[in-house]
Design a protein around this motif. Structure first.
Motif: not given
Length: 205
Positions: A92-100, A151-155
């Motif tokens: 949420v803080e850095t917007k970096e993708v951590l998992e896919r 963390c947040s999630f998106d689809i």
């Protein structure tokens, strides 16, 4: 006569296959959200499905979002417009993708290379294959790095170019992870569609 009845019961249509996959995505995505701590454990409730105790969100906003997305996916699956669904987890803080979490969807093909419209496969066998994929999602916490930030999630949904997309949906970049590791998970087939799963994660967290 018994044989004919059994065959009818185990018949999987294109529309039926789309419903099975949409339901799997609902439980699979909820499992990811729970196992990876995206929402607090108390915001999930237990439900029996596939012979497993599943955890599903009780958050109205999450359920509305998933309902809208999965309803659209089910329609697109019937039209054979979906190539894959990806669940992205980011800081949420850095917007970096951590998992896919990637779920690739393929059409099963029959004689002459034509996509199968209707097939026969035991429902118990399909549910057993789905159960194995869900179990792997649950077991993923044993090898995935700890997500120690909010963390947040998106689809993301990959569709064919000629797909009519709702106006409220936007284009997205692929959200790839730099310096990532990938683990292939099990696949399952409805005999009309096949779903192959994999998870990519940041290797140097």
């Amino acid at each position: 006569m018994t044989s004919t009845v059994q065959q009818t019961k185990n018949a999987v249509t294109l529309r039926g296959s789309a419903a099975i996959i949409s339901e799997f995505f609902n439980y699979g995505i909820n499992s990811i959200l729970y196992q990876r701590g995206i929402y607090p454990p108390e915001s999930f409730t237990r439900k029996q499905e596939y012979g497993l105790t599943m955890l599903v969100s009780t958050d109205d906003a999450v359920n509305k979002f998933l309902g809208d997305v999965l309803g659209q996916i089910q329609d697109w699956l019937v039209l054979r417009k979906v190539k894959k669904l990806v669940v992205v987890l980011n800081s949420v803080e850095t917007k970096e993708v951590l998992e896919r979490w990637e779920f690739r969807i393929e059409n099963e093909v029959g004689e002459g290379g034509k996509a199968v419209e209707e097939a026969v496969k035991d429902e118990k066998k399909i549910k057993s294959e789905i159960r194995d994929v869900i179990r792997q999602i649950t077991a993923s916490v044993t090898f995935l790095p700890l997500l120690d930030c909010l963390c947040s999630f998106d689809i993301l949904i990959y569709t064919h170019p000629d797909t009519e997309v709702p106006t409220q949906w936007g284009e997205s970049d692929p959200c790839y992870i730099s310096n990532s590791e990938e683990v292939k998970l099990r696949s399952f087939s409805t005999a009309v569609h096949k779903v192959e799963a994999a998870v990519s994660y940041k290797a140097d967290m």
